[in-house]
Design a protein around this motif. Sequence first.
Motif, PDB file in Angstrom:
ATOM      1  N   UNK A 159     -14.842  -6.105  -6.065  1.00 21.89           N
ATOM      2  CA  UNK A 159     -13.465  -5.619  -6.240  1.00 21.89           C
ATOM      3  C   UNK A 159     -13.105  -4.696  -5.088  1.00 21.89           C
ATOM      4  N   UNK A 160     -11.890  -4.858  -4.578  1.00 24.77           N
ATOM      5  CA  UNK A 160     -11.373  -3.958  -3.545  1.00 24.77           C
ATOM      6  C   UNK A 160      -9.848  -3.904  -3.678  1.00 24.77           C
ATOM      7  N   UNK A 161      -9.269  -3.018  -2.909  1.00 22.13           N
ATOM      8  CA  UNK A 161      -7.809  -2.921  -2.892  1.00 22.13           C
ATOM      9  C   UNK A 161      -7.203  -2.553  -4.228  1.00 22.13           C
ATOM     10  N   UNK A 162      -7.919  -1.769  -5.034  1.00 21.61           N
ATOM     11  CA  UNK A 162      -7.457  -1.443  -6.393  1.00 21.61           C
ATOM     12  C   UNK A 162      -6.272  -0.492  -6.359  1.00 21.61           C
ATOM     13  N   UNK A 163      -5.249  -0.811  -7.131  1.00 27.45           N
ATOM     14  CA  UNK A 163      -4.219   0.197  -7.418  1.00 27.45           C
ATOM     15  C   UNK A 163      -3.920   0.196  -8.919  1.00 27.45           C
ATOM     16  N   UNK A 164      -3.772   1.403  -9.449  1.00 26.66           N
ATOM     17  CA  UNK A 164      -3.429   1.632 -10.855  1.00 26.66           C
ATOM     18  C   UNK A 164      -2.220   2.556 -10.845  1.00 26.66           C
ATOM     19  N   UNK A 165      -1.058   2.013 -11.205  1.00 26.77           N
ATOM     20  CA  UNK A 165       0.195   2.749 -11.053  1.00 26.77           C
ATOM     21  C   UNK A 165       1.000   2.683 -12.340  1.00 26.77           C
ATOM     22  N   UNK A 166       1.546   3.819 -12.721  1.00 24.58           N
ATOM     23  CA  UNK A 166       2.406   3.868 -13.912  1.00 24.58           C
ATOM     24  C   UNK A 166       3.710   3.147 -13.615  1.00 24.58           C
ATOM     25  N   UNK A 167       4.107   2.260 -14.539  1.00 26.66           N
ATOM     26  CA  UNK A 167       5.352   1.503 -14.388  1.00 26.66           C
ATOM     27  C   UNK A 167       6.522   2.379 -14.835  1.00 26.66           C
ATOM     28  N   UNK A 168       7.567   2.418 -14.017  1.00 26.20           N
ATOM     29  CA  UNK A 168       8.768   3.185 -14.355  1.00 26.20           C
ATOM     30  C   UNK A 168       9.562   2.402 -15.394  1.00 26.20           C
ATOM     31  N   UNK A 169       9.919   3.069 -16.490  1.00 26.76           N
ATOM     32  CA  UNK A 169      10.660   2.418 -17.567  1.00 26.76           C
ATOM     33  C   UNK A 169      11.842   3.300 -17.974  1.00 26.76           C
ATOM     34  N   UNK A 170      12.806   2.711 -18.685  1.00 26.31           N
ATOM     35  CA  UNK A 170      13.888   3.544 -19.227  1.00 26.31           C
ATOM     36  C   UNK A 170      13.348   4.643 -20.126  1.00 26.31           C
ATOM     37  N   UNK A 171      14.194   5.600 -20.467  1.00 30.50           N
ATOM     38  CA  UNK A 171      13.764   6.782 -21.213  1.00 30.50           C
ATOM     39  C   UNK A 171      13.802   6.545 -22.719  1.00 30.50           C
ATOM     40  N   UNK A 172      14.865   5.929 -23.213  1.00 31.16           N
ATOM     41  CA  UNK A 172      15.100   5.836 -24.661  1.00 31.16           C
ATOM     42  C   UNK A 172      15.309   4.383 -25.061  1.00 31.16           C
ATOM     43  N   UNK A 176       0.809  -1.217   0.000  1.00 28.74           N
ATOM     44  CA  UNK A 176       0.000   0.000   0.000  1.00 28.74           C
ATOM     45  C   UNK A 176       0.849   1.277   0.000  1.00 28.74           C
ATOM     46  N   UNK A 177       2.134   1.161   0.290  1.00 27.80           N
ATOM     47  CA  UNK A 177       2.970   2.358   0.410  1.00 27.80           C
ATOM     48  C   UNK A 177       3.051   3.095  -0.921  1.00 27.80           C
ATOM     49  N   UNK A 178       2.897   4.391  -0.842  1.00 26.98           N
ATOM     50  CA  UNK A 178       3.041   5.258  -2.011  1.00 26.98           C
ATOM     51  C   UNK A 178       4.477   5.794  -2.069  1.00 26.98           C
ATOM     52  N   UNK A 179       4.951   6.257  -3.238  1.00 27.13           N
ATOM     53  CA  UNK A 179       6.315   6.790  -3.344  1.00 27.13           C
ATOM     54  C   UNK A 179       6.598   7.842  -2.267  1.00 27.13           C
ATOM     55  N   UNK A 180       7.709   7.669  -1.587  1.00 30.41           N
ATOM     56  CA  UNK A 180       8.100   8.585  -0.517  1.00 30.41           C
ATOM     57  C   UNK A 180       7.611   8.169   0.855  1.00 30.41           C
ATOM     58  N   UNK A 231     -10.552   2.465  -4.028  1.00 29.38           N
ATOM     59  CA  UNK A 231     -10.019   1.107  -4.114  1.00 29.38           C
ATOM     60  C   UNK A 231     -11.058   0.109  -4.603  1.00 29.38           C
ATOM     61  N   UNK A 232     -12.305   0.582  -4.860  1.00 33.88           N
ATOM     62  CA  UNK A 232     -13.354  -0.295  -5.400  1.00 33.88           C
ATOM     63  C   UNK A 232     -13.826   0.141  -6.778  1.00 33.88           C
ATOM     64  N   UNK A 233     -13.147   1.116  -7.367  1.00 31.87           N
ATOM     65  CA  UNK A 233     -13.592   1.647  -8.658  1.00 31.87           C
ATOM     66  C   UNK A 233     -13.472   0.584  -9.742  1.00 31.87           C
ATOM     67  N   UNK A 234     -14.387   0.622 -10.709  1.00 34.75           N
ATOM     68  CA  UNK A 234     -14.310  -0.264 -11.874  1.00 34.75           C
ATOM     69  C   UNK A 234     -13.982   0.501 -13.147  1.00 34.75           C
ATOM     70  N   UNK A 275       3.065   2.207 -19.660  1.00 33.31           N
ATOM     71  CA  UNK A 275       2.567   0.940 -19.132  1.00 33.31           C
ATOM     72  C   UNK A 275       2.053   1.173 -17.720  1.00 33.31           C
ATOM     73  N   UNK A 276       0.861   0.636 -17.442  1.00 33.30           N
ATOM     74  CA  UNK A 276       0.267   0.783 -16.107  1.00 33.30           C
ATOM     75  C   UNK A 276       0.087  -0.586 -15.475  1.00 33.30           C
ATOM     76  N   UNK A 277       0.378  -0.633 -14.178  1.00 33.78           N
ATOM     77  CA  UNK A 277       0.156  -1.832 -13.393  1.00 33.78           C
ATOM     78  C   UNK A 277      -1.203  -1.711 -12.715  1.00 33.78           C
ATOM     79  N   UNK A 278      -2.063  -2.707 -12.961  1.00 31.08           N
ATOM     80  CA  UNK A 278      -3.399  -2.746 -12.362  1.00 31.08           C
ATOM     81  C   UNK A 278      -3.478  -3.989 -11.484  1.00 31.08           C
ATOM     82  N   UNK A 279      -3.812  -3.807 -10.227  1.00 32.78           N
ATOM     83  CA  UNK A 279      -3.941  -4.932  -9.299  1.00 32.78           C
ATOM     84  C   UNK A 279      -5.162  -4.698  -8.414  1.00 32.78           C
ATOM     85  N   UNK A 280      -5.881  -5.769  -8.092  1.00 34.19           N
ATOM     86  CA  UNK A 280      -7.029  -5.645  -7.196  1.00 34.19           C
ATOM     87  C   UNK A 280      -7.360  -7.005  -6.604  1.00 34.19           C
TER      88      UNK A 280
END
Length: 1203
Positions: free
Chosen positions: A824-837, A707-711, A748-751, A762-767
């Motif tokens: 559905x619960x515990x939803x997270x939608x997070x952008x995946x960190x990728x290289x630049x070029x 559940x931890x967010x960046x930082x 966290x319950x959005x559809x 790229x986005x990571x979707x987990x629920x």
Amino acid sequence: MAIQFDGSGVVDLGTNFNAAGEFTVNVPAFEYTNSTKWVIGHTNAGLWGVITLAGGVIKTRLNGSDIDITVPGLSSGSFVSGMTITRDASNVVTVSLLGQSASKTISGTIYLSVLGYGAGSESTKYDGVMHGELSWDYGASQVVQYDLNATSGAVVKDLLDNTNDSPLSGFTSGGFTNNPASNSQPEVVINAVNSTGINNTVELTAIVNDPDFSDTHVFTWRVVSGTGSLNTTTGDVVELTSAELGSVTVGVVANDGELDSYEATHTVEFLDTSNTFTRRIFLESGQLNGPSDNVARGFIIPNGSVFGVSNNTIYSLGNVPNDSSNRLIYKDFGLSNLVISADVTSDLMHRVCGLALRVASPSNFLFVHVSSTAVRLVHRSNGVDTELASTPYEITLPTQFKQVIGLNGTQIAVYLENNPVATFSTSVNINETRHGIHSQEDRDSSHANITYSNNITLTNLDIPENNERPVISIPKGTVTVLKGEPYVEEATALDSQDGDITQFIEYYDFENNPVDIDTNVSAVLDLVLKVNDNNNNVTYATKRIIVDDGLSVIEAENRMANPTQKININKSSMQLSIPNDTGIKTYRVQAHHQDDVSNVIADSFVEFNNGEAVVQTNKPIGFPYTGGIYEGSYPQDNAGAIVGATTGEIKCYANEAIASYHVLPEGIIAIENTLTNEDLSLTLPSGADINYRYGFFVYVPNGAFDYLEPGETATETINYLMPGNIEQSITITILASIMVEGNIAPSDTATAIPYAYAEGDTYEVAFDVTGRTAGEIQPQAVGDETTIPRYTFNRNGREVWHLKIPANCNTINLVESNGFDGSVSGLHVKRVVKPVTVVAPRKLDVFQVNQRQQPLDCPVEGTCVVEPVLISLVDPSEAVELEDDVQGVELGSVGGRLGYRASTGGNYRFTDCESFEKKEAITMYGGDGDILYVDNLFCEGGYPESEDGPWEYELGISNGTTNVSGCDSSYILNTYIDMKKASINGQYSGPVNTDCLVANRVSTSPDNPEEDYYAFNIALYNGGDGNVDLKLTHCFNYAEMGYSFRNSRHHARALGIHCNIKHLAIPEEAEYTHTHYWLGYSDSKILMFNVQDGDNRIVDHTDITEDFARIELGQDNKEHQIYILKTLPAIPDSINSAFDEIEGQYKLSSDSAWVDLPKFEVGHCGDLRWRPDLPAGTYDFRVRTLLGTQQSEWVENLGVEIA
């Protein structure tokens, strides 16, 4: 030579002079001649007295000892006055003249004569001016007298003849005029220092030379240029001040009542000394013959002139240098525009050579050597000198002369007595070398036996009290520098009293060893920044400098993950304190485990600063120790006892683990009130798992902190009990994943998750799904096209997907099908960190598969293997010196049963190699080093029985021999191995006991470095026993494995992260036993992300059958040994590449149309190769990588023959 008389026309030339004790001689005014001429004679032949020499030098020779003084600005014909010669009660003779002085110890009776030597010539007083022409080896050869009453200065009588130095009798007095009718123009020079600090006062003295020596002179001063003020404009002495930086030029004119002299000028440089620091110099070793406070002194260092001298400079009192002397002064300055000044005695020039620059090691120096005729630049390597340049000079140096070395960039400037004598250019970057003043003798030795006199000028010895420590400001804790580019320190050190002291930042590693920042070698430098203020109050901070091996900015920008390339490893330290101790002092620290004197934690010399020291250790945090701090050699009675436990911060990413000897100590009785019995597995209240087995500690967050967010951070405290009922605890700081950004889900319950998505991201979707009895669900990204992932979720639990965003996408929807009835619960939608070029593959290889020895029921797909050789984000082999670098060869092609076996220690790299039908392809049985690096190996086994085979323990790649030797870190990339060996079905002693990859633990000692193993884009088949045999912490990214007795065999302490792994399904009628994972011990653990069993995705522990994983402790323990991650772990950059999709094509060389190979898309599971089944012919192949919306160029392999 002439002696100037006074206004009455009479000068007292004196009689013979001698003294056996203290005396003072006031030498009358005399005319300086720019050549060898006498001023005062000596009563004993050949022992001289006072003579003038070229270059403004006045030499005094008494009883065979010389004392030289150099007077700046003297020209031939100048009159000099005020010279004195004194001797004190200690027989120290001092010669002083015009502000210059020099001393030497001279004993015995000293004789002087104004008129040289010769019986009777010294005892008579004469009126008038005596003029003597003297040679180097003899006394007066001609002395004449002028008649004071004559109208012209005619010579009237020789007092001595030219041959026998005997007096002549009889002479006639004549007339003489003090001020002749023809007046001569006077000359004037200025004597003053060349530089000072702003607002300081400089005294300037006018020295006049007038042939009409009875003239009285009036001086007129002015400021010619610059901003400065004079306290007066008349008189022979004035004072100059300036409140502004820069040069001020002053001029003076002398007038004799009739004529003006030409204007003499002198320039003074006013420097910024507002941040002037007096740095102490501390005795590190050597002979000390004085009180310690005489040693704790330093240079005064104004900005713009000298930037800094830190506290580990060596300075010692004692005797003059001798042949056994080593270094006079030594310090790692590492600063630009540095000026070093020293007073050097000419008698010692054969020993004291001046500046030495340490280039690379204690036995590799550039040094400046000043001889009596030339300045040389010399390179010394391992005791052998090579002269690089030599510049002659013609300056006559006094006994003690000033030597100044200026350093800036590649330039070395040498000044002697303020005269520029040589400038050298060197390829060495002086600003990054170690500077110092050394003796010429034995520069390669240690600091022992340092004995010399105080020839180093030390000023401003008053050091103010200051008990405040400086503050270090670090804009970025991690900085990436491209290899070969200079590193510029961004951190600054500030002090409330001392101002900006950035120049005193020094670098150490975590073992407290000084570090030079070398950007010519790829490395990850974890450094301790050390700042020492004027009073030696020390502040520490940490910083990571990544020297990137990339050849371009692209590769530097593409760096993503944990730069250490390792599973979390935590260091500990001893915090030591000596009450009431002040200054910087070195003590011996000896400490061991409180119950085991053989388990030593420290035994070394440690620098204490005001009684404080931090000693980094290789022991776990909480290691209980006892010992002592000793003055001098060990052991002694004057030791201070120490007792305590090591401390440190333990960190772990939420989606990774800790696996280390260096966290908890051995011998723990209980953890969280549960007895360990030497082997403990425990689930904490947070949901995290721990394992403790014979001192090896494993901590797995197990999704508890996803559940931890960046930082954001969380903490986990673990209590444990040591023998003697000692309660201890550790705290683990949990960090958010660095591979995904913040959650954008509205709840966290959005559809439906509306958002301004960027194409190509790229986005990571987990629920979580609960209450489901029917139907399926999956996320889909809706835009110009709809991204539909390759799998749905049809059970209760938690699942994760990676979706690549199409153009014009503004929502991700959770799409239900077939009557989905769950919540559905515990939803997270997070952008995946990728290289630049995006980065294209390095090459494209095509191999034809040998089906000749393929084992039964082990169907290797296709007739050929098409492999894009992908470039990792970082190549650790670039950061080490290689023992062997093998490229583009067939290993073992010269014959024999071995491909390549290391016979010596070191680091090894293999690139684009092949191996066929060998007992071993690559083994490091004798290669005891840091790194084994293999990139693009194609290996087919099948060692033939016709060559004394098959051999037991055939293998593809081995990092070393268990508990004997091998490489600490192994990297296996773009590698295909088929050992052609059928499953051994558990018959370990059989002749077919083979492995594709072996990751042996070289040492089981907790004191040795943590060892690790990494693999990227590997395909492993038919290993016989194990496709991978693992005894190490490891990480795999993109792999396909199959058809061995077990794909991945995990011994004790073999914790691994497995990402994007496909295990081939066993044929239904196979006549052999197989399991994908074999976990033999409680600390054999796997963290899985995107793993498949055949075509079946591993979602939760219901998918972990005995055919998938055999767990020796029982299947009931699988939840504590196999962890199914629901967020992307931090894959090290060494096994990651700048792509998210790969496209491939082929065609017959005779055709024009390309045929697509299946695209490797986001979420691909398995290795990154194609295995097409092509009929015989000549083919062309090409491949390219994609990253977001970017496409690389096509990489081709044309004209490939397929049989």
